[in-house]
Design a protein around this motif. Structure first.
Motif, PDB file in Angstrom:
ATOM      1  N   ASP A  75       0.821  -1.214   0.000  1.00  0.00           N
ATOM      2  CA  ASP A  75       0.000   0.000   0.000  1.00  0.00           C
ATOM      3  C   ASP A  75       0.855   1.263   0.000  1.00  0.00           C
ATOM      4  N   PHE A  76       2.010   1.209   0.673  1.00  0.00           N
ATOM      5  CA  PHE A  76       2.874   2.390   0.710  1.00  0.00           C
ATOM      6  C   PHE A  76       3.950   2.239  -0.353  1.00  0.00           C
ATOM      7  N   THR A  77       3.694   2.810  -1.511  1.00  0.00           N
ATOM      8  CA  THR A  77       4.644   2.756  -2.613  1.00  0.00           C
ATOM      9  C   THR A  77       4.259   3.816  -3.631  1.00  0.00           C
ATOM     10  N   PHE A  78       5.141   4.035  -4.599  1.00  0.00           N
ATOM     11  CA  PHE A  78       4.845   4.943  -5.709  1.00  0.00           C
ATOM     12  C   PHE A  78       3.876   4.251  -6.663  1.00  0.00           C
ATOM     13  N   THR A  79       3.100   5.015  -7.371  1.00  0.00           N
ATOM     14  CA  THR A  79       2.055   4.464  -8.234  1.00  0.00           C
ATOM     15  C   THR A  79       2.578   3.473  -9.263  1.00  0.00           C
ATOM     16  N   SER A  80       3.823   3.608  -9.723  1.00  0.00           N
ATOM     17  CA  SER A  80       4.352   2.730 -10.768  1.00  0.00           C
ATOM     18  C   SER A  80       4.333   1.263 -10.367  1.00  0.00           C
ATOM     19  N   SER A  81       4.503   0.982  -9.066  1.00  0.00           N
ATOM     20  CA  SER A  81       4.482  -0.413  -8.611  1.00  0.00           C
ATOM     21  C   SER A  81       3.167  -1.081  -8.978  1.00  0.00           C
ATOM     22  N   ALA A  82       2.093  -0.318  -8.931  1.00  0.00           N
ATOM     23  CA  ALA A  82       0.766  -0.840  -9.253  1.00  0.00           C
ATOM     24  C   ALA A  82       0.419  -0.667 -10.734  1.00  0.00           C
ATOM     25  N   LEU A  83       0.996   0.334 -11.385  1.00  0.00           N
ATOM     26  CA  LEU A  83       0.678   0.560 -12.794  1.00  0.00           C
ATOM     27  C   LEU A  83       1.164  -0.574 -13.684  1.00  0.00           C
ATOM     28  N   GLY A  84       2.275  -1.213 -13.319  1.00  0.00           N
ATOM     29  CA  GLY A  84       2.759  -2.350 -14.112  1.00  0.00           C
ATOM     30  C   GLY A  84       1.665  -3.382 -14.330  1.00  0.00           C
ATOM     31  N   PRO A  85       1.055  -3.905 -13.256  1.00  0.00           N
ATOM     32  CA  PRO A  85      -0.064  -4.833 -13.445  1.00  0.00           C
ATOM     33  C   PRO A  85      -1.283  -4.192 -14.124  1.00  0.00           C
ATOM     34  N   ILE A  86      -1.639  -2.979 -13.690  1.00  0.00           N
ATOM     35  CA  ILE A  86      -2.854  -2.349 -14.203  1.00  0.00           C
ATOM     36  C   ILE A  86      -2.784  -2.139 -15.716  1.00  0.00           C
ATOM     37  N   ALA A 311      13.393  19.642   4.314  1.00  0.00           N
ATOM     38  CA  ALA A 311      12.736  18.403   4.730  1.00  0.00           C
ATOM     39  C   ALA A 311      11.452  18.250   3.925  1.00  0.00           C
ATOM     40  N   ASN A 312      10.979  16.991   3.851  1.00  0.00           N
ATOM     41  CA  ASN A 312       9.792  16.764   3.028  1.00  0.00           C
ATOM     42  C   ASN A 312       9.099  15.487   3.469  1.00  0.00           C
ATOM     43  N   ILE A 313       7.901  15.272   2.933  1.00  0.00           N
ATOM     44  CA  ILE A 313       7.243  13.985   3.041  1.00  0.00           C
ATOM     45  C   ILE A 313       7.630  13.167   1.816  1.00  0.00           C
ATOM     46  N   HIS A 314       6.956  12.043   1.584  1.00  0.00           N
ATOM     47  CA  HIS A 314       7.162  11.294   0.353  1.00  0.00           C
ATOM     48  C   HIS A 314       5.781  11.004  -0.199  1.00  0.00           C
ATOM     49  N   TYR A 315       5.683  10.024  -1.125  1.00  0.00           N
ATOM     50  CA  TYR A 315       4.344   9.684  -1.597  1.00  0.00           C
ATOM     51  C   TYR A 315       3.499   9.177  -0.432  1.00  0.00           C
ATOM     52  N   HIS A 316       2.185   9.215  -0.605  1.00  0.00           N
ATOM     53  CA  HIS A 316       1.314   8.744   0.467  1.00  0.00           C
ATOM     54  C   HIS A 316       0.638   7.441   0.051  1.00  0.00           C
ATOM     55  N   PRO A 317       0.096   6.679   1.014  1.00  0.00           N
ATOM     56  CA  PRO A 317      -0.433   5.347   0.731  1.00  0.00           C
ATOM     57  C   PRO A 317      -1.388   5.330  -0.455  1.00  0.00           C
ATOM     58  N   LEU A 318      -1.280   4.281  -1.258  1.00  0.00           N
ATOM     59  CA  LEU A 318      -2.108   4.191  -2.461  1.00  0.00           C
ATOM     60  C   LEU A 318      -3.597   4.247  -2.134  1.00  0.00           C
ATOM     61  N   HIS A 319      -3.994   3.614  -1.040  1.00  0.00           N
ATOM     62  CA  HIS A 319      -5.424   3.517  -0.765  1.00  0.00           C
ATOM     63  C   HIS A 319      -6.065   4.871  -0.444  1.00  0.00           C
ATOM     64  N   LEU A 320      -5.249   5.893  -0.188  1.00  0.00           N
ATOM     65  CA  LEU A 320      -5.779   7.226   0.068  1.00  0.00           C
ATOM     66  C   LEU A 320      -5.988   8.031  -1.212  1.00  0.00           C
ATOM     67  N   ASN A 321      -5.516   7.504  -2.339  1.00  0.00           N
ATOM     68  CA  ASN A 321      -5.596   8.225  -3.608  1.00  0.00           C
ATOM     69  C   ASN A 321      -6.887   7.898  -4.354  1.00  0.00           C
ATOM     70  N   PRO A 322      -7.496   8.909  -5.007  1.00  0.00           N
ATOM     71  CA  PRO A 322      -8.777   8.693  -5.689  1.00  0.00           C
ATOM     72  C   PRO A 322      -8.757   7.539  -6.678  1.00  0.00           C
ATOM     73  N   TYR A 323      -7.682   7.414  -7.466  1.00  0.00           N
ATOM     74  CA  TYR A 323      -7.650   6.369  -8.490  1.00  0.00           C
ATOM     75  C   TYR A 323      -7.702   4.978  -7.865  1.00  0.00           C
ATOM     76  N   TYR A 324      -6.913   4.768  -6.817  1.00  0.00           N
ATOM     77  CA  TYR A 324      -6.863   3.427  -6.216  1.00  0.00           C
ATOM     78  C   TYR A 324      -8.102   3.129  -5.384  1.00  0.00           C
ATOM     79  N   ARG A 325      -8.774   4.148  -4.921  1.00  0.00           N
ATOM     80  CA  ARG A 325     -10.058   3.925  -4.266  1.00  0.00           C
ATOM     81  C   ARG A 325     -11.100   3.462  -5.298  1.00  0.00           C
ATOM     82  N   GLU A 326     -10.868   3.806  -6.545  1.00  0.00           N
ATOM     83  CA  GLU A 326     -11.780   3.404  -7.617  1.00  0.00           C
ATOM     84  C   GLU A 326     -11.480   1.991  -8.125  1.00  0.00           C
TER      85      GLU A 326
END
Length: 380
Positions: A75-86, A311-326
């Motif tokens: 769940d905590f990763t950049f979108t590309s990890s999931a885009l490969g399968p999608i 200082a900064n944050i990084h990407y946020h969990p996939l499940h919090l993003n509109p696309y992955y909630r869809e």
């Protein structure tokens, strides 16, 4: 904050590639880089690509899994990890991560496996390797394909082996923010000859053009033999990749020195924790992060920036993003550790070109800010 480290050797390599006039894809410098990287990683086949996202797409394209098969992704990763399968018509099933370091929680993988599961995508967050022996053991038991998203972990090691040689396929990023940088680029690595043969074709738009470039005496024209995409990389960036690889270990060593300095001078500060490093592994310190009280995370970042530290944050969990909630199906309470990790995470500057004074300035700022953050937390 991160800054790529380029020197005169890099400039000379790019200039030589330009002078050669071979500037298109899959050129001599690209192939030389692939051979060099293959030797460095200890893996039979490496293919230079336009990005890690492209490499992840290829990793699934060449398998031809049935549509709607399931792939497990942290769940905590950049979108590309999931885009490969999608991108290949597969369903992503999200798995919670460890609250102490952001890597997939191996203990939660098996519960997500169903008869439709075909693959898993472990991700080395911040360059800290996942427990790959455990992942591979689960994969063998359930007949799963392992696509290692090693975008952040070039040069890292797991139990004495280079990352890149511990999965069915491994995918790297050479983006301008990475430890080895060519601007935009990536690679896919495998020990499997059959997968390598398919990658050669899929990477070059589904053609057998690689054979023609390999043998100038061949006549005629290459054929269109399969589905593919345009993922070969420019010869200019192949030359830069070779130059960068020659000093990768020294650049990573500098990151190690900075990280050790941070850890030594920040370890006694109440109010921060360091992410847990994987046992029997060697991180490449792609990122250096601290974990703070979630209630004051944003305040800490703003206060550090006021001290001149980016200082900064990084990407946020996939499940919090509109696309992955869809496109994914889950309960909102499934990823509590992913949320805990993200809500505590603060990234500090880390790059090979940092001076000792730069690192000292970061430490001074953190030591000044964190004690105040505890008082701020009490007021919230």
């Amino acid at each position: 904050m991160t800054v790529p480290l380029f020197d005169r050797d890099d400039l000379a390599a790019v200039t030589d590639a330009l002078t050669s006039t071979f500037v298109s894809g899959d050129g001599p410098a690209c192939r030389a880089f692939e051979r060099d990287l293959s030797g460095y990683l200890g893996v039979k086949h490496v293919f230079f690509t336009t990005s890690c996202t492209a490499a992840l797409d290829l990793a699934f394209m060449i398998k031809g899994f049935p549509a709607d098969s399931e792939v497990l992704v942290p769940d905590f990763t950049f979108t590309s990890s999931a885009l490969g399968p999608i991108l290949n018509g597969l369903r992503v099933v999200l798995v919670d991560v460890r609250a102490d370091n952001g890597n997939v929680n191996v203990g939660k993988i098996e519960a997500k496996i169903t008869p439709r599961t075909v693959a898993i995508v472990p991700v080395d967050y911040a360059g800290n390797p996942v427990e790959m022996d455990e992942v591979n053991h689960l994969a063998r038991r359930h007949g799963l394909y392992v696509v290692h998203d090693a975008a952040q972990s070039i040069g890292a090691e797991y139990r004495g082996r280079r990352i890149g040689s511990v999965a069915d396929v491994s995918c790297f990023s050479f983006h301008g923010t990475k430890n080895l940088a060519v601007g935009e680029g990536g690679a896919i690595a495998t020990d499997h000859d059959d997968l390598a043969a398919r990658i050669l074709i899929a990477r070059e738009k589904g053609t057998d053009k690689h054979r023609f470039l390999s043998n100038p005496q061949m006549k005629g024209y290459y054929a269109y033999v399969a589905r593919g995409n345009s993922y070969v990389q420019s010869n200019i960036l192949g030359a830069l990749g070779r130059s960068q690889l020659k000093k990768l270990d020294s650049m990573n060593s500098r990151r190690w020195a900075i990280a050790e300095y941070y850890r030594e001078h920040l370890r006694d500060i109440e109010g921060i924790r360091f992410p847990t490093l994987t046992q029997d592994a060697k991180t490449n310190w792609h990122l250096f992060c601290i974990l703070v009280n979630p209630r004051v995370k944003d305040w800490v970042i703003d206060a550090l920036r006021a001290e001149g530290v980016t200082a900064n944050i990084h990407y946020h969990p996939l499940h919090l993003n509109p696309y992955y909630r869809e496109v994914c199906h889950f309960r909102d309470d499934e990823f509590q550790d992913s949320v805990k990790f993200f809500e505590s995470l603060v990234r500090l500057p880390m790059y090979a070109g940092m001076s000792d004074q730069d690192a000292a300035d970061v430490v001074a700022a953190v030591r000044k800010v964190i004690p105040h953050s505890e008082r701020v937390a009490l007021r919230l």
